[in-house]
Enzyme design. Structure first.
Site, PDB file in Angstrom:
ATOM      1  N   TYR A  76       0.835  -1.204   0.000  1.00  0.00           N
ATOM      2  CA  TYR A  76       0.000   0.000   0.000  1.00  0.00           C
ATOM      3  C   TYR A  76       0.874   1.260   0.000  1.00  0.00           C
ATOM      4  CZ  TYR A  76      -4.119  -2.846   0.807  1.00  0.00           C
ATOM      5  OH  TYR A  76      -5.130  -3.751   0.667  1.00  0.00           O
ATOM      6  N   SER A  77       2.052   1.162  -0.583  1.00  0.00           N
ATOM      7  CA  SER A  77       3.033   2.240  -0.532  1.00  0.00           C
ATOM      8  C   SER A  77       2.551   3.510  -1.225  1.00  0.00           C
ATOM      9  CB  SER A  77       4.337   1.774  -1.184  1.00  0.00           C
ATOM     10  OG  SER A  77       5.218   2.851  -1.391  1.00  0.00           O
TER      11      SER A  77
END
Length: 304
Positions: A76-77
Site C-alpha cells: 500500500y506504498s
C-alpha cells in the site's frame, strides 16, 4: 511535449498547498494556535510529501536520460503509488520492488500503479530487508541497466531540496512545525532549511525507531548539531500501518471536529499524538503550531 516540458508542467509554477487555521476546544483550553499545511491537496495523484520528495529525483532521472526509475515499498506504498503516477505523466518507465505476495497486485494502490504502467516485482520480507545492501542493489542495477534506483519512501539527499521549498510557502511565522515521520526524508528536508526561530517536531509512525534519528542525520548530517528538532516515539499505535480500533475511532472523530481528512497510518496518527501531547501540557500556552499534512490518503484503502 518533451520530458522536461512535462516536468515543468508538473512542478512549475509551484502552487502552494492551502494553509488553514484549525479550531478545537482543546486548543482554546491550552491557548494554542494551530494551522495545517494541506499538502494532501498538492496534486490529485502525486500526494503530499511524495510530490515534494520526487521533484528533483525525477529531474535527475530525466537529465541523465535514465531508462526508468526503480524503487521499493509495501503493498500500500504511497511512494510507489506517487512514483507510478509521476512516471505516467512524464512517460518515464517505473518499476516497484514490492514487499508482499503477488496477489497484492489487485489491491487499490498497486492496481492504480499497474494502470499507470509501473512494472511490479514481488519479494518476501527476508529479501526485502536487503533493500539497502550494496550487493542486492548492484544485482538490480545489472538486471535493470540504466534505471535510477531510489530508496524506500524516496528518502535520499536528492529529495531534500523539494521538501525544503515548503518554508517559502508559509503565510506566517510559527514556533513549531509538526509532522508524521516514517523514513525520515521529509524531516531531514525541513531541517535543511529550518528558520532559526522555528522548531520541528516529528511524530514517528512506526516502532523500533531508535535508528530514525540516525537516518535523519545520515540524510542531512548537519542535523546532528541542530538543537531545533526532536522526535516523539510513543505514538506509533503498535507499529507501521497498525492502529488500535479505539485510536482509529478517535482519529475519525478528530477529523470530523477539525474538518480535515485524516488516515490512521501517517497524518491521523501524528495528529492524535499531537492532541494527546497538548492535553498533557507539552506545548506552552501561546505557542503557534503548524501541522504538515503529508498526504497519503490513498494508502488507507484497506491497508488496516
Amino acid at each position: 511535449m518533451s520530458e522536461f516540458s512535462a516536468w515543468k508542467k508538473l512542478y512549475q509554477p509551484q502552487r502552494p498547498s492551502p494553509q488553514q487555521r484549525l479550531f478545537h476546544p482543546l486548543l482554546e483550553q491550552h491557548a494554542l494556535a494551530l494551522w495545517i499545511k494541506r499538502d494532501d491537496q498538492l496534486h490529485p495523484r502525486i500526494s503530499g510529501n511524495k510530490w515534494r520528495k520526487l521533484k528533483y529525483i525525477l529531474r535527475q532521472a530525466l537529465s541523465e536520460q535514465a531508462s526508468g526509475v526503480l524503487s521499493f515499498g509495501g503493498a500500500y506504498s504511497n511512494h510507489l503509488h506517487a512514483l507510478a503516477a509521476a512516471g505516467h505523466e512524464l512517460s518515464l518507465p517505473t518499476l516497484g520492488i514490492v514487499r508482499g505476495e503477488p496477489h497484492s497486485r489487485h489491491n487499490p494502490t498497486l492496481g492504480d500503479a499497474r494502470r499507470w504502467g509501473m512494472a511490479l516485482e514481488f519479494v518476501d520480507r527476508q529479501q526485502y530487508r536487503r533493500r539497502q545492501e550494496p550487493a542486492w542493489l548492484n544485482e538490480l542495477a545489472r538486471r535493470y541497466p540504466g534505471f535510477l534506483i531510489v530508496p524506500e519512501g524516496g528518502s535520499c539527499p536528492q529529495a531534500l531540496p523539494g521538501v525544503a521549498e515548503l518554508w517559502q510557502e508559509l503565510s506566517q511565522e510559527v514556533d513549531e512545525v509538526i509532522l508524521p515521520v516514517a523514513s525520515g526524508g521529509t524531516l531531514a528536508g525541513l531541517l535543511s532549511a529550518r528558520p532559526a526561530t522555528t522548531r520541528v517536531r516529528g511524530y514517528a509512525v512506526l516502532k523500533g525507531t531508535s535508528w530514525l534519528a540516525e537516518e535523519v542525520c545520515r540524510l542531512y548530517p548537519a542535523a546532528g548539531q541542530d538543537p531545533g528538532w526532536q522526535l516523539e516515539l510513543d505514538h506509533h499505535g503498535g507499529g507501521y500501518a497498525r492502529c488500535p480500533v479505539a485510536d482509529q475511532a478517535t482519529i475519525a472523530e478528530l477529523a470530523e471536529q477539525l474538518g480535515i481528512p485524516l488516515e490512521p497510518i501517517y497524518s491521523g496518527k501524528a495528529m492524535l499524538g499531537l492532541f494527546r501531547d497538548i492535553e498533557a501540557g507539552l506545548y506552552p500556552a501561546g505557542s503557534r503550531l503548524l501541522f504538515l499534512h503529508t498526504g497519503g490518503l490513498q494508502g488507507a484503502r484497506g491497508a488496516l
